[in-house]
Design a protein around this motif. Structure first.
Motif, mmCIF file in Angstrom:
data_model
loop_
_atom_site.group_PDB
_atom_site.id
_atom_site.type_symbol
_atom_site.label_atom_id
_atom_site.label_comp_id
_atom_site.label_asym_id
_atom_site.label_seq_id
_atom_site.Cartn_x
_atom_site.Cartn_y
_atom_site.Cartn_z
ATOM 1 N N GLY A 63 0.815 -1.211 0.000
ATOM 2 C CA GLY A 63 0.000 0.000 0.000
ATOM 3 C C GLY A 63 0.848 1.260 0.000
ATOM 4 N N GLU A 64 1.900 1.263 0.769
ATOM 5 C CA GLU A 64 2.805 2.420 0.799
ATOM 6 C C GLU A 64 3.496 2.599 -0.546
ATOM 7 O OE1 GLU A 64 3.410 4.964 3.010
ATOM 8 O OE2 GLU A 64 1.642 4.078 3.961
ATOM 9 N N LEU A 65 3.882 1.511 -1.159
ATOM 10 C CA LEU A 65 4.601 1.606 -2.431
ATOM 11 C C LEU A 65 3.702 2.070 -3.579
ATOM 12 C CD1 LEU A 65 6.922 -1.491 -2.094
ATOM 13 C CD2 LEU A 65 7.599 0.924 -2.118
ATOM 14 N N GLU A 66 2.399 2.017 -3.385
ATOM 15 C CA GLU A 66 1.475 2.527 -4.394
ATOM 16 C C GLU A 66 1.364 4.053 -4.340
ATOM 17 O OE1 GLU A 66 -2.211 0.448 -3.848
ATOM 18 O OE2 GLU A 66 -1.349 -1.468 -4.479
ATOM 19 N N LYS A 67 1.839 4.639 -3.257
ATOM 20 C CA LYS A 67 1.770 6.088 -3.084
ATOM 21 C C LYS A 67 2.920 6.775 -3.825
ATOM 22 C CE LYS A 67 -0.266 5.686 1.533
ATOM 23 N NZ LYS A 67 -0.053 5.969 2.966
ATOM 24 N N ASP A 68 2.706 8.039 -4.181
ATOM 25 C CA ASP A 68 3.777 8.831 -4.812
ATOM 26 C C ASP A 68 4.935 9.028 -3.846
ATOM 27 O OD1 ASP A 68 2.427 9.077 -7.226
ATOM 28 O OD2 ASP A 68 1.438 10.948 -6.615
ATOM 29 N N ALA A 69 4.616 9.249 -2.578
ATOM 30 C CA ALA A 69 5.642 9.472 -1.557
ATOM 31 C C ALA A 69 5.432 8.471 -0.417
ATOM 32 C CB ALA A 69 5.564 10.904 -1.040
ATOM 33 N N PRO A 70 5.966 7.259 -0.568
ATOM 34 C CA PRO A 70 5.778 6.228 0.472
ATOM 35 C C PRO A 70 6.443 6.627 1.787
ATOM 36 C CG PRO A 70 6.820 5.305 -1.501
ATOM 37 C CD PRO A 70 6.770 6.776 -1.677
ATOM 38 N N ASP A 71 5.895 6.127 2.858
ATOM 39 C CA ASP A 71 6.480 6.307 4.185
ATOM 40 C C ASP A 71 7.490 5.173 4.391
ATOM 41 O OD1 ASP A 71 7.126 6.364 6.882
ATOM 42 O OD2 ASP A 71 5.053 6.715 7.546
ATOM 43 N N PHE A 72 8.756 5.478 4.153
ATOM 44 C CA PHE A 72 9.789 4.448 4.222
ATOM 45 C C PHE A 72 10.046 3.988 5.658
ATOM 46 C CE2 PHE A 72 10.630 6.392 0.070
ATOM 47 C CZ PHE A 72 10.585 5.249 -0.714
ATOM 48 N N THR A 73 9.743 4.857 6.615
ATOM 49 C CA THR A 73 9.868 4.452 8.020
ATOM 50 C C THR A 73 8.847 3.363 8.332
ATOM 51 O OG1 THR A 73 10.652 6.652 8.614
ATOM 52 C CG2 THR A 73 9.836 5.272 10.403
ATOM 53 N N LEU A 74 7.621 3.538 7.828
ATOM 54 C CA LEU A 74 6.589 2.524 8.007
ATOM 55 C C LEU A 74 6.970 1.236 7.282
ATOM 56 C CD1 LEU A 74 3.766 1.664 9.032
ATOM 57 C CD2 LEU A 74 2.857 2.544 6.889
ATOM 58 N N ILE A 75 7.480 1.359 6.078
ATOM 59 C CA ILE A 75 7.897 0.166 5.327
ATOM 60 C C ILE A 75 8.982 -0.591 6.083
ATOM 61 C CG2 ILE A 75 9.043 -0.652 3.218
ATOM 62 C CD1 ILE A 75 7.544 1.621 1.726
ATOM 63 N N ALA A 76 9.964 0.129 6.616
ATOM 64 C CA ALA A 76 11.039 -0.516 7.382
ATOM 65 C C ALA A 76 10.475 -1.217 8.615
ATOM 66 C CB ALA A 76 12.095 0.505 7.787
ATOM 67 N N ALA A 77 9.538 -0.562 9.300
ATOM 68 C CA ALA A 77 8.937 -1.164 10.495
ATOM 69 C C ALA A 77 8.177 -2.442 10.134
ATOM 70 C CB ALA A 77 8.015 -0.157 11.182
ATOM 71 N N LYS A 78 7.421 -2.390 9.056
ATOM 72 C CA LYS A 78 6.663 -3.576 8.632
ATOM 73 C C LYS A 78 7.610 -4.689 8.183
ATOM 74 C CE LYS A 78 2.585 -1.946 9.457
ATOM 75 N NZ LYS A 78 1.738 -2.517 10.514
#
Length: 168
Positions: A63-78
């Motif tokens: 879901g984050e990667l579908e965004k123009d500006a993903p939240d990389f902190t959230l991606i790292a946490a997940k």
């Protein structure tokens, strides 16, 4: 009227048989499934819940990667959450907890028949999720996206060999 009653009985019997087959009551090879010795051990629920959480975390990454500006902190946490959960996979499959043992589970007997291959598949998810967490810190969407695909491939590879596909 007799014909209608007989017809209804046959339809009901056919429906009951179909429902039993779909519910996992019947073994996939046509043989009768083994009956479990008692209630399902808690580890079956634990592993199911662990995989559900991995799936939810992976959905959040996608879901984050579908965004123009993903939240990389959230991606790292997940990715770190997936990694921690992936490290538990091997302990969630003690002997006697498969479909062959009569339990309603998506764990195929191949897990116990090919333990080295299963361990390698679990280790691949550990490795790929660790790489994703590391790459997310760099904030490169293309690199993170490619690694998310690689991690998804690790999931698929394990599912293809070791998980019952009840949607076929």
């Amino acid at each position: 009227m007799l014909r209608t009653s007989a017809h209804r009985f046959l339809v009901a019997a056919a429906l009951a048989g179909t429902l039993a087959a779909c519910s996992g009551e019947a073994a996939s090879d046509g043989a009768e499934a083994a009956k479990p010795a008692g209630e399902a051990p808690p580890v079956i629920k634990e592993r199911h819940d662990n995989f559900e959480e991995i799936g939810d975390a992976f959905k959040a990454v996608r879901g984050e990667l579908e965004k123009d500006a993903p939240d990389f902190t959230l991606i790292a946490a997940k990715a770190n959450d997936i990694n921690a959960r992936a490290m538990k996979i091997e302990t969630h499959f003690p002997a006697g907890t498969s479909t062959a043992d009569g339990f309603k589970t998506e764990a195929l007997p191949a897990i116990w028949e090919k333990p080295e291959e299963f361990k390698a598949a679990a280790t691949k998810l550990v490795d790929e999720s660790a790489k994703l967490a590391t790459l997310a810190a760099g904030g490169d969407k293309a690199a993170v996206g490619a690694q998310a695909m690689a991690m998804g491939g690790a999931c698929k590879g394990c599912h293809d060999q070791f998980r019952l596909d009840d949607k076929k």
